[in-house]
Design a protein around this motif. Structure first.
Motif, PDB file in Angstrom:
ATOM      1  N   PRO A   1       3.198   0.886  -7.282  1.00  0.00           N
ATOM      2  CA  PRO A   1       5.220   0.657  -7.391  1.00  0.00           C
ATOM      3  C   PRO A   1       5.301   0.205  -6.223  1.00  0.00           C
ATOM      4  O   PRO A   1       4.910   0.115  -4.823  1.00  0.00           O
ATOM      5  N   ALA A   2       6.789  -0.890  -6.538  1.00  0.00           N
ATOM      6  CA  ALA A   2       6.908  -1.570  -4.751  1.00  0.00           C
ATOM      7  C   ALA A   2       8.474  -1.554  -4.875  1.00  0.00           C
ATOM      8  O   ALA A   2       9.176  -1.219  -5.852  1.00  0.00           O
ATOM      9  N   ALA A   3       8.503  -1.218  -3.919  1.00  0.00           N
ATOM     10  CA  ALA A   3       9.968  -1.023  -2.992  1.00  0.00           C
ATOM     11  C   ALA A   3      10.324  -2.606  -2.551  1.00  0.00           C
ATOM     12  O   ALA A   3      12.214  -3.048  -3.040  1.00  0.00           O
ATOM     13  N   ASN A   4      10.086  -3.019  -2.667  1.00  0.00           N
ATOM     14  CA  ASN A   4      10.422  -4.349  -1.736  1.00  0.00           C
ATOM     15  C   ASN A   4       8.751  -5.331  -1.842  1.00  0.00           C
ATOM     16  O   ASN A   4       7.845  -5.305  -2.508  1.00  0.00           O
ATOM     17  N   SER A   5       9.775  -6.099  -1.169  1.00  0.00           N
ATOM     18  CA  SER A   5       7.934  -7.334  -1.100  1.00  0.00           C
ATOM     19  C   SER A   5       6.980  -7.004  -0.031  1.00  0.00           C
ATOM     20  O   SER A   5       5.574  -7.352  -0.416  1.00  0.00           O
ATOM     21  N   TRP A   6       7.107  -6.030   0.837  1.00  0.00           N
ATOM     22  CA  TRP A   6       6.217  -5.182   2.097  1.00  0.00           C
ATOM     23  C   TRP A   6       5.296  -3.908   1.363  1.00  0.00           C
ATOM     24  O   TRP A   6       4.268  -3.944   1.740  1.00  0.00           O
ATOM     25  N   LEU A   7       6.732  -3.293   0.970  1.00  0.00           N
ATOM     26  CA  LEU A   7       6.237  -1.680   0.495  1.00  0.00           C
ATOM     27  C   LEU A   7       6.077  -1.752  -0.963  1.00  0.00           C
ATOM     28  O   LEU A   7       7.516  -1.513  -1.599  1.00  0.00           O
ATOM     29  N   THR A   8       4.613  -1.004  -0.661  1.00  0.00           N
ATOM     30  CA  THR A   8       4.442  -0.501  -1.899  1.00  0.00           C
ATOM     31  C   THR A   8       3.765   0.618  -1.232  1.00  0.00           C
ATOM     32  O   THR A   8       3.015   1.304  -1.054  1.00  0.00           O
ATOM     33  N   SER A   9       3.269   1.250  -2.696  1.00  0.00           N
ATOM     34  CA  SER A   9       2.976   3.187  -2.901  1.00  0.00           C
ATOM     35  C   SER A   9       1.623   2.765  -3.093  1.00  0.00           C
ATOM     36  O   SER A   9       1.170   2.815  -4.811  1.00  0.00           O
ATOM     37  N   PHE A  10       0.484   2.676  -2.459  1.00  0.00           N
ATOM     38  CA  PHE A  10      -1.184   3.272  -2.341  1.00  0.00           C
ATOM     39  C   PHE A  10      -1.455   4.599  -1.640  1.00  0.00           C
ATOM     40  O   PHE A  10      -1.608   3.948  -0.556  1.00  0.00           O
ATOM     41  N   PRO A  11      -0.717   5.681  -1.921  1.00  0.00           N
ATOM     42  CA  PRO A  11      -0.981   6.641  -1.411  1.00  0.00           C
ATOM     43  C   PRO A  11      -2.583   7.155  -0.995  1.00  0.00           C
ATOM     44  O   PRO A  11      -2.746   7.347   0.235  1.00  0.00           O
ATOM     45  N   LYS A  12      -3.710   6.619  -1.490  1.00  0.00           N
ATOM     46  CA  LYS A  12      -4.570   6.890  -1.080  1.00  0.00           C
ATOM     47  C   LYS A  12      -5.247   6.181   0.086  1.00  0.00           C
ATOM     48  O   LYS A  12      -6.323   6.492   0.937  1.00  0.00           O
ATOM     49  N   GLY A  13      -4.389   4.501   0.499  1.00  0.00           N
ATOM     50  CA  GLY A  13      -5.022   3.943   1.716  1.00  0.00           C
ATOM     51  C   GLY A  13      -4.793   5.250   2.769  1.00  0.00           C
ATOM     52  O   GLY A  13      -5.089   5.120   4.013  1.00  0.00           O
ATOM     53  N   LEU A  14      -3.342   5.616   3.100  1.00  0.00           N
ATOM     54  CA  LEU A  14      -2.978   7.217   4.237  1.00  0.00           C
ATOM     55  C   LEU A  14      -4.365   7.682   4.212  1.00  0.00           C
ATOM     56  O   LEU A  14      -4.923   7.549   5.081  1.00  0.00           O
ATOM     57  N   ARG A  15      -5.207   8.255   3.145  1.00  0.00           N
ATOM     58  CA  ARG A  15      -5.962   8.775   3.549  1.00  0.00           C
ATOM     59  C   ARG A  15      -7.680   8.025   4.260  1.00  0.00           C
ATOM     60  O   ARG A  15      -7.718   8.290   4.770  1.00  0.00           O
ATOM     61  N   ASP A  16      -7.654   6.665   3.198  1.00  0.00           N
ATOM     62  CA  ASP A  16      -8.745   6.220   4.176  1.00  0.00           C
ATOM     63  C   ASP A  16      -8.241   5.543   5.134  1.00  0.00           C
ATOM     64  O   ASP A  16     -10.006   5.866   6.650  1.00  0.00           O
ATOM     65  N   ILE A  17      -7.395   5.570   5.722  1.00  0.00           N
ATOM     66  CA  ILE A  17      -7.184   5.195   7.140  1.00  0.00           C
ATOM     67  C   ILE A  17      -7.280   6.524   8.217  1.00  0.00           C
ATOM     68  O   ILE A  17      -7.678   6.106   9.338  1.00  0.00           O
ATOM     69  N   LEU A  18      -7.228   7.278   7.549  1.00  0.00           N
ATOM     70  CA  LEU A  18      -7.375   8.447   8.160  1.00  0.00           C
ATOM     71  C   LEU A  18      -8.729   8.818   8.290  1.00  0.00           C
ATOM     72  O   LEU A  18      -8.558   9.267   9.545  1.00  0.00           O
ATOM     73  N   ASN A  19      -9.581   8.762   7.724  1.00  0.00           N
ATOM     74  CA  ASN A  19     -10.749   8.669   7.401  1.00  0.00           C
ATOM     75  C   ASN A  19     -11.355   7.576   8.847  1.00  0.00           C
ATOM     76  O   ASN A  19     -11.986   7.563   9.591  1.00  0.00           O
ATOM     77  N   TRP A  20     -10.350   6.278   8.857  1.00  0.00           N
ATOM     78  CA  TRP A  20     -11.403   5.854   9.623  1.00  0.00           C
ATOM     79  C   TRP A  20     -11.038   5.402  10.884  1.00  0.00           C
ATOM     80  O   TRP A  20     -12.190   5.760  11.440  1.00  0.00           O
ATOM     81  N   ILE A  21      -9.872   5.878  11.448  1.00  0.00           N
ATOM     82  CA  ILE A  21      -9.669   6.771  11.818  1.00  0.00           C
ATOM     83  C   ILE A  21     -10.729   8.039  13.318  1.00  0.00           C
ATOM     84  O   ILE A  21     -11.165   7.371  14.060  1.00  0.00           O
ATOM     85  N   LYS A  22     -10.996   8.149  11.853  1.00  0.00           N
ATOM     86  CA  LYS A  22     -12.206   9.653  12.413  1.00  0.00           C
ATOM     87  C   LYS A  22     -13.626   8.774  12.856  1.00  0.00           C
ATOM     88  O   LYS A  22     -13.909   9.138  13.637  1.00  0.00           O
ATOM     89  N   SER A  23     -14.247   8.231  11.854  1.00  0.00           N
ATOM     90  CA  SER A  23     -14.617   7.243  12.175  1.00  0.00           C
ATOM     91  C   SER A  23     -15.195   6.710  13.328  1.00  0.00           C
ATOM     92  O   SER A  23     -15.916   6.199  13.848  1.00  0.00           O
ATOM     93  N   GLN A  24     -13.616   6.025  13.758  1.00  0.00           N
ATOM     94  CA  GLN A  24     -14.327   5.250  15.209  1.00  0.00           C
ATOM     95  C   GLN A  24     -13.297   5.842  16.188  1.00  0.00           C
ATOM     96  O   GLN A  24     -14.406   5.509  17.313  1.00  0.00           O
ATOM     97  N   TYR A  25     -12.523   6.669  16.277  1.00  0.00           N
ATOM     98  CA  TYR A  25     -12.025   7.422  17.260  1.00  0.00           C
ATOM     99  C   TYR A  25     -12.382   8.627  17.133  1.00  0.00           C
ATOM    100  O   TYR A  25     -11.780   9.705  18.941  1.00  0.00           O
ATOM    101  N   GLY A  26     -12.852   9.215  16.285  1.00  0.00           N
ATOM    102  CA  GLY A  26     -12.960  10.862  16.205  1.00  0.00           C
ATOM    103  C   GLY A  26     -12.060  11.641  16.159  1.00  0.00           C
ATOM    104  O   GLY A  26     -11.431  11.094  15.522  1.00  0.00           O
ATOM    105  N   ASP A  27     -11.746  13.033  16.886  1.00  0.00           N
ATOM    106  CA  ASP A  27     -10.668  13.685  16.022  1.00  0.00           C
ATOM    107  C   ASP A  27     -10.003  14.016  17.240  1.00  0.00           C
ATOM    108  O   ASP A  27      -8.951  15.042  17.012  1.00  0.00           O
ATOM    109  N   ILE A  28      -9.318  13.190  17.884  1.00  0.00           N
ATOM    110  CA  ILE A  28      -8.073  13.106  17.623  1.00  0.00           C
ATOM    111  C   ILE A  28      -7.168  13.849  16.984  1.00  0.00           C
ATOM    112  O   ILE A  28      -7.113  13.544  16.130  1.00  0.00           O
TER     113      ILE A  28
END
Ligand code: BGC
Length: 498
Positions: free
Chosen positions: A375-402
């Protein structure tokens, strides 16, 4: 805000399989297991000074670079509007307080307007009316059991400092550090959570790099890296000042807000975050502050050095950090604020035009686009909720549990009260936060919806509305009215459950 992302491109290329060293991270696809939030999880909503405060020249406030640029050139904004008045929180903060209470927020994220406090950017120009205003805001929040989460700089650099080159001038570091010191001195007895700078990567690339945001300098591929260097140094100095002079007494925390865009590439048929792109988009700012090694990500160091050499330059466009700064920057976040809106696909750019002109985008070397099924709100804002979870995991894998606080996540529309898409966006993203906490054990401590109320959306003006509350921008009283999403968010907060 207009961000670069070409959806149409996807129609041609989104099934391309990338040959490069891409596949890194994708969190598990186990189904949602729980819908309840941990007891200590906190909910908030956010605004920023230039976007909501109005009162642009009230009671001795000085101009920010946005005030000056939009007065001189209204056509920089789609609907030729500006932040002169907006929601007028400077005059009607009680209306904001009322809706903050109505929602039952645990905390409220707002930013301080540097030129309201210091009209010429320097501590010699302290404006008492500004001090009074922020004291009032902080005291009223606390009196109602709402924690202030205060951002020191959310894009609106004082014009006097911009005249010196803004964040591209190394003197910016000292101006910012002495401003931060003043903030601790004035408000540190009550503010326990500080954000130094909002989205330094996006700010530097859009303001000094590609010229989309004020001051529209177009110092592409050069000014953006200088700005980034100074932002990191400014943050580190501000952090150190707190540790050396205030922590003992106030026991607060200092962090930064970084924005992340999940950048995916396909490899072998599966979609996963592209490590290299993540290093550019998030690691540029995160690596010097959060990694054990410190300094800029190796891939950026190597590639931008090489690109600069090929361009025939005498030195690299990415400044070198010496050991003093590497050490000073390392570990300077008591928490990480993460802004997440959207994800994107990437395929390699056509390299023939690579060095004309140089740019951050060219250095990343990817053409970006969204999946047309999102779903797209405009040219840059689309909804991909799983992306948030993946990024949280990426941060954990790179920088630990801050400790991580999601400091922005939100959806834009035309401002209607029946905002079904926003509700969908909000609940799905919250579910992914829960998955990240319960399944992946990511250390997420809070969530902030952007924005509390409709406000000035930078170069999109008032044509896009992110608020949980609608604001009658044209009326003198600026009434706030809850959208359906406000009711949904309020119930989630009350029940601590989706
Ligand atoms: C910024 C906000 C902006 C939001 C939506 C974020 O990058 O911090 O100021 O309103 O995006 O564009």
């Amino acid at each position: 805000m207009a961000r670069i992302l070409d959806i149409s491109f996807c129609l041609l290329f989104c099934i391309v399989i990338l040959p490069e060293n891409t596949t890194s991270y994708r969190s598990s696809s186990r189904p949602n297991v729980r819908s309840d939030f941990p007891k200590d999880f906190k909910f908030g909503a956010a605004t920023s000074a230039y976007q909501t405060e109005g009162g642009w020249d009230a009671d001795g406030k000085g101009p920010s670079m946005w005030d000056v640029a939009l007065h001189n050139n209204p056509s920089l904004v789609l609907d030729r509007s500006n932040g002169d008045v907006s929601g007028d929180s400077y005059h009607v903060f009680d209306k904001d307080l009322k809706i903050i209470k109505e929602l039952g927020l645990d905390f409220y994220r707002f930013s301080i307007s540097w030129p309201r406090l210091l009209p010429n950017g320097d501590i010699s120009s302290l404006n008492q009316a500004g001090v009074k205003y922020y004291n009032m805001v902080i005291d009223k929040l606390l009196a109602n059991n709402i924690e202030p989460l205060v951002t020191m700089l959310h894009f609106d650099i004082p014009d006097e400092i911009q005249k010196l080159g803004g964040a591209t001038n190394p003197i910016f570091v000292d101006y910012f550090a002495s401003y931060a010191n003043l903030l601790y001195k004035l408000f540190g007895d009550r503010v326990k959570n500080w954000v130094t700078i909002n989205e330094p990567r996006l700010f530097c690339v859009y303001s000094y790099g590609n010229g989309i945001l004020v001051p529209n300098l177009n110092t592409s591929g050069v000014g953006d890296y200088l700005c980034g260097d100074h932002m990191l140094k400014a943050h580190a100095k501000a952090y150190k000042i707190y540790q050396d002079h205030y922590f003992q007494q106030f026991r607060g925390r200092v962090g930064i807000v970084l924005e992340a865009v999940g950048t995916y590439c396909r490899k072998g048929g599966s979609l996963s975050l592209n490590d290299r792109a993540m290093e550019y988009y998030l690691g540029w700012m995160a690596h010097p502050l959060l990694s054990n090694k410190g300094d800029y990500p190796e891939v950026m160091r190597k590639e931008i050095d090489e690109n600069s050499k090929l361009e025939g330059r005498a030195w690299s466009r990415l400044p070198k950090l010496d050991q003093h700064w590497i050490d000073l920057m390392k570990g300077t976040c008591d928490f990480l604020g993460l802004n997440y809106y959207s994800s994107q696909y990437g395929v390699p750019l056509n390299r023939t035009d690579q060095f004309k002109p140089p740019s951050f985008e060219q250095d990343v070397g990817l053409q970006l686009f969204a999946d047309p099924s999102w779903p797209a709100a405009n040219s840059w804002l689309t909804s991909f909720p799983k992306g948030l979870r993946d990024i949280l995991n990426w941060i954990k894998s790179q920088y630990g549990d801050i400790d991580i606080i999601i400091t922005e996540n939100g959806w834009a529309d035309g401002g209607q009260l029946k905002d079904t898409e926003r509700i969908e966006y909000l609940t799905k993203h919250l579910q992914e936060v829960l998955n990240a906490i319960h399944i992946d054990k990511c250390n997420v401590k809070g969530y902030t919806y952007w924005s509390l109320l409709d406000s000035f959306e930078w170069v999109s003006g008032f044509s896009e509305r992110f608020g949980l509350y609608s604001v009658d921008i044209g009326s003198p009283t600026k009434e706030r009215t809850p959208k359906e999403s406000a009711i949904v968010y309020k119930n989630i907060i009350r029940n601590r459950k989706i």
